[in-house]
Write an enzyme that holds these catalytic residues in place. Structure first.
Site, short mmCIF file in Angstrom:
data_model
loop_
_atom_site.label_atom_id
_atom_site.label_comp_id
_atom_site.label_asym_id
_atom_site.label_seq_id
_atom_site.Cartn_x
_atom_site.Cartn_y
_atom_site.Cartn_z
N GLU A 176 0.84 -1.21 0.00
CA GLU A 176 0.00 0.00 0.00
C GLU A 176 0.88 1.26 0.00
OE1 GLU A 176 -2.87 -0.53 3.19
OE2 GLU A 176 -4.14 -1.74 1.90
N GLU A 370 -5.42 -8.43 -1.44
CA GLU A 370 -6.08 -8.31 -0.13
C GLU A 370 -7.55 -7.99 -0.36
OE1 GLU A 370 -4.57 -5.78 3.01
OE2 GLU A 370 -2.51 -6.13 2.33
C1 BG6 Z 1 -4.35 -3.31 4.63
C2 BG6 Z 1 -3.01 -3.75 5.06
O1 BG6 Z 1 -4.40 -1.96 4.88
O2 BG6 Z 1 -5.49 -3.81 5.25
C3 BG6 Z 1 -2.98 -4.88 6.08
O3 BG6 Z 1 -2.16 -4.02 4.00
C4 BG6 Z 1 -4.16 -4.74 6.99
O4 BG6 Z 1 -1.75 -4.84 6.73
C5 BG6 Z 1 -5.44 -4.87 6.18
O5 BG6 Z 1 -4.15 -5.62 8.06
C6 BG6 Z 1 -6.70 -4.81 7.01
O6 BG6 Z 1 -6.67 -3.67 7.80
P1 BG6 Z 1 -6.86 -3.70 9.37
O7 BG6 Z 1 -6.46 -2.36 9.82
O8 BG6 Z 1 -8.28 -4.00 9.61
O9 BG6 Z 1 -5.96 -4.77 9.89
#
Ligand code: BG6
Length: 472
Positions: A176, A370
């Site tokens: 990101e 993701e």
């Molecule tokens: C993304 C990241 O922003 O979202 C991860 O690359 C992160 O590291 C994922 O864990 C989910 O976000 P969060 O803050 O709910 O863990």
């Protein structure tokens, strides 16, 4: 239809899963000294950051994947994973970042991990830097604001490319990466002194990381000619709140400045045409050399990867409406969408929109690395009946399939995350994303035992049918 070599799998990050923060010769990472959301807050308080003592640091134990990786990979294999996206912890390889020689124990750890993946038919997809770096580089150089980090990063990536050339064929540079323009410490190890212009720091770090990414592409292609390197951005399409032209333009501008600006550097290898005007507005003057610009142009990435959790809405200045939280950024609440407990808006169609917009502009293969839903969950009779997660993933995957039908080359999909891990933004364990429940609470207490949720078998059947059963 998903292609027969579609890379189905899941994604994690070292500082959120491994634990063992001071074992195996690892150095301290920027993720080890602040619990979670504090890493977002410490933009302007350098002294405070180094001095404050917190009672708990999630990354120190995380879910102890460091000692459980064989069991975890066996579970991924049972689901039929074709791909596991993980990150290498830079301070496990170079504890201080500037060390002469790498830490053999750290190198061996990932050798074993990759062997375990390959033995189980799982391709590793490796992020070189996922929201952490050796803390020593922050102390010594204030992180990525200093171009010395480009040199140290290049040394680190050359080390891992050499070492794992026969094991890893898919690489991502910075997770990101677009987040760094605002989250300078969290994503770049850099503290902005009080009163100074955050944008000046943010865009300079982005530039330095873009150069480092291009040098990584160059090194990877030299050392592992059959490997592919991608960039990774957080991408939430920004919808205009209304069809008023001012709202349309405001939404377009926000998406550009916060999200796709980075892609121009990493994919097209050049500064976007609107950067001069943007930099004037933000009072940003970058230190950029001709040689660096040539490097950007010569070594763009091979593919684009991105995280997709939500869309956001935006409007012209002065608009009054409810603001909702999102991944690294907030937006106006869209009345057409439901939200998670953390206010992240659920928008499966937004993923098809994202894929179309990215492919339309960049014409590079795309990889969704993701996507998932964080929920507070409790174990009942050794499982979790997570029908909401099945529905979330299913609706998003159906949109991926539609995008493939639209004609977009989608390389794969690694959902976040195969097992519950520490949340990046909140530092909680109770924001659970997994297909596998891990018995650890917000303070790191628990048995660390793994339990299959209902979604485990569902995802297994999706992979087995290569997406064929999504419509059932
Ligand atoms: C993304 C990241 O922003 O979202 C991860 O690359 C992160 O590291 C994922 O864990 C989910 O976000 P969060 O803050 O709910 O863990």
């Amino acid at each position: 239809m998903f292609s027969k070599d579609f890379l189905w799998g899941g994604a994690t990050a070292a500082n959120q899963i491994e634990g063992a923060y001071n074992e195996g010769g690892k150095g301290l990472s920027t993720a080890d000294i602040l619990p979670g959301k504090e890493r977002f807050n410490y933009l302007f308080d350098p002294q405070g950051m180094m001095d404050t003592k917190f009672d708990f640091y999630p990354s120190h134990k995380a879910i102890d994947h460091y000692h459980h990786y064989k069991e975890d990979i066996a579970l991924m294999a049972e689901m039929g994973f074709k791909c596991y996206r993980l990150s290498i912890s830079w301070p496990r390889i170079y504890p201080n970042g500037y060390d002469e020689i790498p830490n053999e124990e750290g190198l061996q750890y990932y050798d074993d991990l990759f062997d375990e993946c390959l033995k189980n038919g799982i391709q590793p997809l490796v992020t070189l830097s996922h929201f952490e770096m050796p803390l020593a580089l922050t102390k010594e150089y204030n992180g990525w604001i200093d171009k010395k980090c480009i040199e140290y990063f290049e040394k680190y990536v050359r080390t891992v490319f050499e070492r794992y050339q026969n094991k890893v064929k898919y690489w991502l540079t910075f997770n990101e990466v677009n987040s760094v323009t605002k989250l300078t410490f969290h994503s770049g190890g850099t503290i902005v002194p009080k009163g100074e212009n955050v944008d000046q720091y943010g865009y300079q770090i982005l530039h330095n990381q873009a150069v480092a990414s291009s040098l990584a592409v160059k090194a990877c292609h030299e050392i592992i000619p059959d490997a592919k390197v991608g960039c990774m951005v957080q991408y939430s399409p920004i919808y205009p709140y209304s069809c008023h032209p001012d709202d349309v333009f405001a939404a377009m501008e926000l998406e550009r400045d916060r999200e796709t600006f980075a892609l121009e550097l990493f994919v097209k290898g050049e500064y976007p045409y609107y950067s001069k005007r943007l930099f004037n507005k933000l009072d940003v003057n970058l230190d950029v050399t001709k040689e660096e610009l040539d490097i950007l142009k010569q070594y763009p990435v091979d593919f684009i990867s991105f995280s997709y959790y939500m869309s956001l809405a935006w409007a012209r200045e002065g608009f009054i409406g409810e603001i909702t939280k999102g991944n690294q950024m907030s937006g106006i609440k869209n009345p057409n969408l439901e939200s998670t407990e953390w206010g992240w808006q659920i928008d499966p169609k937004g993923l098809r929109i994202a894929l179309n917009k990215l492919y339309d502009t960049y014409r590079k293969p795309l990889f969704i690395v993701e996507n998932g839903i964080g929920v507070k969950e409790e174990l009942k009779h050794d499982t979790v009946e997570d029908d909401y997660r099945i529905d979330y993933l299913k609706q998003h995957l159906l949109q991926v399939e539609e995008a493939i039908e639209d004609g977009i080359p989608v390389m794969g999909y690694t959902m976040w995350a195969p097992m519950d891990i520490v949340s990046n933004s909140t530092g909680e364990m109770s924001k659970r994303y997994g297909l596998i429940y891990v018995d650890v609470d917000d303070k790191g207490n628990g048995t660390f035992k793994r339990y299959k949720k209902k979604s485990f078998n569902w995802y297994k059947s999706v992979i087995k049918s290569n997406g064929g059963n999504l419509k059932i």
